[in-house]
Scaffold this motif. Structure first.
Motif, PDB file in Angstrom:
ATOM      1  N   GLY A 297       0.830  -1.208   0.000  1.00 57.73           N
ATOM      2  CA  GLY A 297       0.000   0.000   0.000  1.00 57.73           C
ATOM      3  C   GLY A 297       0.859   1.251   0.000  1.00 57.73           C
ATOM      4  N   SER A 298       0.228   2.393  -0.183  1.00 58.14           N
ATOM      5  CA  SER A 298       0.975   3.649  -0.106  1.00 58.14           C
ATOM      6  C   SER A 298       1.342   3.908   1.366  1.00 58.14           C
ATOM      7  CB  SER A 298       0.160   4.794  -0.687  1.00 58.14           C
ATOM      8  OG  SER A 298      -1.150   4.773  -0.169  1.00 58.14           O
ATOM      9  N   PRO A 299       2.324   4.793   1.607  1.00 57.47           N
ATOM     10  CA  PRO A 299       2.732   5.044   3.005  1.00 57.47           C
ATOM     11  C   PRO A 299       1.574   5.628   3.811  1.00 57.47           C
ATOM     12  CG  PRO A 299       4.298   6.002   1.446  1.00 57.47           C
ATOM     13  CD  PRO A 299       3.129   5.545   0.650  1.00 57.47           C
ATOM     14  N   GLY A 300       1.496   5.220   5.081  1.00 58.27           N
ATOM     15  CA  GLY A 300       0.478   5.770   5.975  1.00 58.27           C
ATOM     16  C   GLY A 300       0.823   7.197   6.382  1.00 58.27           C
ATOM     17  N   PRO A 301      -0.007   7.794   7.231  1.00 58.64           N
ATOM     18  CA  PRO A 301       0.277   9.156   7.691  1.00 58.64           C
ATOM     19  C   PRO A 301       1.653   9.216   8.365  1.00 58.64           C
ATOM     20  CG  PRO A 301      -1.875   8.411   8.476  1.00 58.64           C
ATOM     21  CD  PRO A 301      -1.214   7.220   7.876  1.00 58.64           C
ATOM     22  N   ALA A 302       2.306  10.372   8.232  1.00 55.21           N
ATOM     23  CA  ALA A 302       3.689  10.491   8.710  1.00 55.21           C
ATOM     24  C   ALA A 302       3.731  11.063  10.122  1.00 55.21           C
ATOM     25  CB  ALA A 302       4.500  11.368   7.765  1.00 55.21           C
TER      26      ALA A 302
END
Length: 451
Positions: A297-302
């Protein structure tokens, strides 16, 4: 066999007549055979004959076979590969065109052997892919195919897929490949293999296309502890958008300014990111992967966080004298940067000490000239002809480092006056003998008194 005759005279376009066969549950290959006739005196089609194969009383779907004009009686085969325990129903439908004529179906038979002019499909398997990938269905058939046949993957509530490739092994076996490209959740659903030959149609069972969304954490990672060159984080990735199971976790971290970034695989719920720069802001997010191609998946919140300052690497180097005067000394040193200070906030102080009036004086001053490529500092208000010990101290919130000490003597200066009250004269006949005290401040070696 069943029989159906539709006289289309006097009917307006779009009226429908249906012939429903009983439910069939077949354990083995069989064939449905029927005769049909669609004709009119004018030559214009009286209507369309559609054939549907409805599975397990589900939606009727799209026609598997149709025709709109034949001058004579013809025969067609339905090679239906919907195996027990599933059941199916064949529905014949006549849709009138508004022109007079006749549409007839006769001698519908269920034969206990394979069709002779139409291939039979083997059981079609369901396919699972991650969103954005190509989903490939393999339709294997017993029987031959030639270039005049039409092959397609028929969807129920979803778009049909065209033929991608066909591999013919021999006259009795071929495999047709169909791709649903860039599959999304909208493409998920049931599909079946279709072949239309001159002699009829082959229909496979329905198989499901399952489209999974790669997982993305809902929340950013959490900070456990901070060092100068490391960050301990909790992945905090139990709540996700998308689909599991999660087979791999990675931590992606980048500097907030600049383009540097790195990805590390992680096998536990907490992780220490090491080898970081002190006093630097990082953005850290978690990447999750589920099985299959394109499962990351795309990166989660940073998480945005800053490392602490580190103890300075060393003190300032090459402390040298630029200029010496009687009451001031100017010093310089080698320029230094972040790689020495290990912190963006720091200060540099000049510490010096000297003897005055029998007492040691200790002083310190902040030097503001630390960003220069030729840094220097002038110490003023010193006493002439005095030894001064000087050192630089580099300090940040985490620690301090000192330079080596430099001992410098200020230049000589004009001495102060001889104290008037100390002058005493003794008179003799031919001379006056004078004596006096030294000046309060000699400021050097006194070489001469003049009277």
């Amino acid at each position: 066999g069943s029989f159906m005759l539709v006289n289309t005279s006097g009917r307006f376009a779009g009226q429908k007549a249906h012939l429903l066969m009983p439910h069939l549950k077949e354990n083995d290959t069989h064939c449905i055979d029927f005769h049909y006739y669609v004709s009119s005196k004018s030559g214009a089609s009286p209507g369309t004959l559609n054939v549907y194969v409805k599975v397990n009383d589900g939606p009727i779907g799209n026609p598997v076979w149709n025709t709109s004009i034949t001058a004579t009686w013809n025969r067609a085969e339905l090679a239906i590969s919907t195996f027990w325990p599933n059941f199916y129903q064949v529905v014949f439908e006549v849709v009138t065109s508004g022109h007079p004529g006749y549409v007839a179906i006769d001698e519908v038979k269920v034969l206990g052997h394979p069709c002779t002019k139409t291939p039979h499909f083997l059981r079609l398997q369901s396919v699972e892919v991650n969103a954005g990938q190509f989903a490939t269905f393999q339709c294997t058939a017993n029987g031959g195919t030639d270039s005049g046949d039409r092959l397609w993957l028929q969807g129920i509530y979803v778009r049909d897929a065209p033929l991608k490739d066909i591999k013919v092994f021999n006259a009795r076996r071929f495999v047709a490949l169909f791709s649903v490209v860039n599959a999304t959740k909208r493409d998920a659903g049931n599909y079946r293999c279709m072949i239309r030959t001159e002699g009829g149609v082959g229909v496979s069972n329905y198989a499901e296309l399952i489209v999974k969304e790669p997982p993305v954490p809902i929340a950013p990672p959490q900070l456990s502890s901070v060092g100068a060159t490391y960050l301990w984080i909790q992945l905090n990735a139990n709540s996700i958008n998308g689909d599991g199971p999660i087979i791999q976790r990675e931590v992606e971290y980048r500097t907030s300014s600049g383009s540097w970034y790195d990805i590390q695989p992680v096998d536990s719920t907490s992780y220490k990111i090491g080898h970081l720069d002190p006093d630097t802001e990082y953005e850290i997010s978690v990447l999750l992967t589920r099985p299959g191609e394109g499962g990351t998946g795309s990166p989660g919140p940073a998480l945005k966080t800053r490392t602490k300052c580190a103890d300075p690497m060393r003190g300032p180097r090459r402390l040298e004298v630029v200029e010496i005067k009687s009451r001031q000394i100017t010093i310089c040193w080698e320029p230094f940067g972040y790689n020495v200070t290990r912190c963006h906030q720091y200060n540099l102080t000049v510490h010096y000490r000297y003897q005055a009036g029998g007492q040691e004086q200790v002083r310190e001053e902040v030097s503001w000239d630390t960003e220069s490529s030729h840094p220097q500092h002038t110490i003023t208000n010193l006493s002439p002809y005095t030894n001064v010990s000087i050192k630089l101290v580099l300090m940040n919130p985490e620690g301090r480092k000192e330079s080596q000490e430099l001992v410098v003597q200020t230049d000589e200066d004009v001495p102060s006056a001889v104290p008037l009250e100390s002058i005493q004269g003794s008179t003799f006949e031919e001379k006056i003998f004078l004596q006096w005290r030294e000046p309060a401040q000699t400021y050097g070696v006194i070489t001469l008194y003049e009277v």
